[in-house]
Design a protein around this motif. Structure first.
Motif, PDB file in Angstrom:
ATOM      1  N   THR A  23      -4.126  45.571  80.578  1.00  0.00           N
ATOM      2  CA  THR A  23      -2.783  45.762  81.113  1.00  0.00           C
ATOM      3  C   THR A  23      -1.825  45.973  79.953  1.00  0.00           C
ATOM      4  OG1 THR A  23      -2.208  43.411  81.017  1.00  0.00           O
ATOM      5  CG2 THR A  23      -3.296  44.199  83.043  1.00  0.00           C
ATOM      6  N   PHE A  24      -0.687  46.554  80.264  1.00  0.00           N
ATOM      7  CA  PHE A  24       0.330  46.704  79.226  1.00  0.00           C
ATOM      8  C   PHE A  24       0.888  45.343  78.828  1.00  0.00           C
ATOM      9  CE2 PHE A  24       0.206  51.145  80.472  1.00  0.00           C
ATOM     10  CZ  PHE A  24       0.229  51.744  79.226  1.00  0.00           C
ATOM     11  N   GLU A  25       0.848  44.381  79.733  1.00  0.00           N
ATOM     12  CA  GLU A  25       1.264  43.013  79.395  1.00  0.00           C
ATOM     13  C   GLU A  25       0.356  42.449  78.301  1.00  0.00           C
ATOM     14  OE1 GLU A  25       2.246  38.818  81.671  1.00  0.00           O
ATOM     15  OE2 GLU A  25       0.935  40.257  82.648  1.00  0.00           O
ATOM     16  N   LEU A  27      -1.486  44.242  76.179  1.00  0.00           N
ATOM     17  CA  LEU A  27      -1.243  45.037  74.978  1.00  0.00           C
ATOM     18  C   LEU A  27       0.022  44.577  74.261  1.00  0.00           C
ATOM     19  CD1 LEU A  27      -1.906  47.384  73.084  1.00  0.00           C
ATOM     20  CD2 LEU A  27      -0.710  48.895  74.687  1.00  0.00           C
ATOM     21  N   ALA A  28       1.088  44.336  75.022  1.00  0.00           N
ATOM     22  CA  ALA A  28       2.342  43.875  74.427  1.00  0.00           C
ATOM     23  C   ALA A  28       2.132  42.547  73.698  1.00  0.00           C
ATOM     24  CB  ALA A  28       3.422  43.744  75.497  1.00  0.00           C
ATOM     25  N   GLY A  29       1.375  41.655  74.294  1.00  0.00           N
ATOM     26  CA  GLY A  29       1.083  40.367  73.650  1.00  0.00           C
ATOM     27  C   GLY A  29       0.306  40.539  72.363  1.00  0.00           C
ATOM     28  N   GLN A  30      -0.666  41.453  72.369  1.00  0.00           N
ATOM     29  CA  GLN A  30      -1.451  41.718  71.156  1.00  0.00           C
ATOM     30  C   GLN A  30      -0.588  42.331  70.063  1.00  0.00           C
ATOM     31  OE1 GLN A  30      -4.599  40.514  70.880  1.00  0.00           O
ATOM     32  NE2 GLN A  30      -4.071  39.716  72.892  1.00  0.00           N
ATOM     33  N   LEU A  31       0.312  43.227  70.448  1.00  0.00           N
ATOM     34  CA  LEU A  31       1.218  43.827  69.461  1.00  0.00           C
ATOM     35  C   LEU A  31       2.154  42.776  68.867  1.00  0.00           C
ATOM     36  CD1 LEU A  31       2.073  47.198  71.245  1.00  0.00           C
ATOM     37  CD2 LEU A  31       0.617  46.882  69.233  1.00  0.00           C
ATOM     38  N   ARG A  32       2.655  41.865  69.705  1.00  0.00           N
ATOM     39  CA  ARG A  32       3.511  40.781  69.192  1.00  0.00           C
ATOM     40  C   ARG A  32       2.748  39.907  68.202  1.00  0.00           C
ATOM     41  NH1 ARG A  32       5.011  40.495  74.768  1.00  0.00           N
ATOM     42  NH2 ARG A  32       7.061  41.427  75.037  1.00  0.00           N
ATOM     43  N   THR A  33       1.527  39.548  68.555  1.00  0.00           N
ATOM     44  CA  THR A  33       0.706  38.722  67.657  1.00  0.00           C
ATOM     45  C   THR A  33       0.448  39.448  66.347  1.00  0.00           C
ATOM     46  OG1 THR A  33      -0.356  37.612  69.530  1.00  0.00           O
ATOM     47  CG2 THR A  33      -1.524  37.549  67.426  1.00  0.00           C
ATOM     48  N   ALA A  49       5.384  51.322  70.312  1.00  0.00           N
ATOM     49  CA  ALA A  49       5.692  50.749  71.625  1.00  0.00           C
ATOM     50  C   ALA A  49       6.762  51.561  72.349  1.00  0.00           C
ATOM     51  CB  ALA A  49       6.136  49.294  71.466  1.00  0.00           C
ATOM     52  N   THR A  50       7.794  51.969  71.630  1.00  0.00           N
ATOM     53  CA  THR A  50       8.856  52.776  72.230  1.00  0.00           C
ATOM     54  C   THR A  50       8.319  54.128  72.668  1.00  0.00           C
ATOM     55  OG1 THR A  50      10.510  51.654  70.883  1.00  0.00           O
ATOM     56  CG2 THR A  50      11.147  53.770  71.831  1.00  0.00           C
ATOM     57  N   TRP A  51       7.486  54.741  71.837  1.00  0.00           N
ATOM     58  CA  TRP A  51       6.893  56.024  72.184  1.00  0.00           C
ATOM     59  C   TRP A  51       6.042  55.909  73.449  1.00  0.00           C
ATOM     60  CZ3 TRP A  51       1.735  57.806  72.129  1.00  0.00           C
ATOM     61  CH2 TRP A  51       1.591  59.189  72.272  1.00  0.00           C
ATOM     62  N   LEU A  52       5.209  54.873  73.512  1.00  0.00           N
ATOM     63  CA  LEU A  52       4.383  54.663  74.705  1.00  0.00           C
ATOM     64  C   LEU A  52       5.236  54.423  75.943  1.00  0.00           C
ATOM     65  CD1 LEU A  52       1.561  52.409  73.237  1.00  0.00           C
ATOM     66  CD2 LEU A  52       1.311  54.758  74.058  1.00  0.00           C
ATOM     67  N   ALA A  53       6.298  53.651  75.785  1.00  0.00           N
ATOM     68  CA  ALA A  53       7.166  53.324  76.917  1.00  0.00           C
ATOM     69  C   ALA A  53       7.867  54.564  77.465  1.00  0.00           C
ATOM     70  CB  ALA A  53       8.199  52.279  76.509  1.00  0.00           C
ATOM     71  N   ARG A  54       8.125  55.540  76.603  1.00  0.00           N
ATOM     72  CA  ARG A  54       8.926  56.706  77.000  1.00  0.00           C
ATOM     73  C   ARG A  54       8.106  57.978  77.200  1.00  0.00           C
ATOM     74  NH1 ARG A  54      13.886  55.813  72.722  1.00  0.00           N
ATOM     75  NH2 ARG A  54      14.513  53.774  73.540  1.00  0.00           N
ATOM     76  N   LEU A  55       6.795  57.877  77.279  1.00  0.00           N
ATOM     77  CA  LEU A  55       5.954  59.065  77.407  1.00  0.00           C
ATOM     78  C   LEU A  55       6.363  59.989  78.554  1.00  0.00           C
ATOM     79  CD1 LEU A  55       2.322  57.850  76.705  1.00  0.00           C
ATOM     80  CD2 LEU A  55       3.641  59.519  75.403  1.00  0.00           C
ATOM     81  N   ASP A  56       6.800  59.428  79.642  1.00  0.00           N
ATOM     82  CA  ASP A  56       7.132  60.235  80.817  1.00  0.00           C
ATOM     83  C   ASP A  56       8.600  60.661  80.869  1.00  0.00           C
ATOM     84  OD1 ASP A  56       4.528  60.070  81.683  1.00  0.00           O
ATOM     85  OD2 ASP A  56       4.897  58.273  82.880  1.00  0.00           O
ATOM     86  N   ASP A  57       9.398  60.258  79.883  1.00  0.00           N
ATOM     87  CA  ASP A  57      10.807  60.653  79.874  1.00  0.00           C
ATOM     88  C   ASP A  57      10.918  62.129  79.517  1.00  0.00           C
ATOM     89  OD1 ASP A  57      11.425  58.055  80.391  1.00  0.00           O
ATOM     90  OD2 ASP A  57      12.470  57.672  78.502  1.00  0.00           O
ATOM     91  N   GLU A  58      11.403  62.916  80.464  1.00  0.00           N
ATOM     92  CA  GLU A  58      11.569  64.344  80.211  1.00  0.00           C
ATOM     93  C   GLU A  58      12.740  64.618  79.287  1.00  0.00           C
ATOM     94  OE1 GLU A  58      11.729  66.478  83.872  1.00  0.00           O
ATOM     95  OE2 GLU A  58       9.924  65.531  84.640  1.00  0.00           O
TER      96      GLU A  58
END
Length: 62
Positions: A23-25, A27-33, A49-58
């Motif tokens: 889950t992204f939850e 993944l986020a925890g692993q990135l924080r660690t 993280a920002t790039w992944l979060a915004r992949l669908d932003d046109e």
């Protein structure tokens, strides 16, 4: 497609964990660690993280 040094790590990740579902939850925890253990990587991890979060932003061209 260009081959970068980091591709080896990406290939290892895919080989070792490619069949797993996460889950992204998680993944986020692993990135924080990771950032807690490696504070010098805070900016690159934030950018990823920002790039992944915004992949669908046109509207976002970066």
């Amino acid at each position: 497609m260009a081959m970068y040094f980091t591709d080896r790590g990406i290939e290892e990740l895919e080989k070792r964990r490619g069949e797993e579902e996460i889950t992204f939850e998680w993944l986020a925890g692993q990135l924080r660690t990771f950032v807690d253990l490696n504070p010098d990587f805070e900016v690159p991890v934030e950018r990823l993280a920002t790039w992944l979060a915004r992949l669908d932003d046109e509207d976002d061209e970066e």
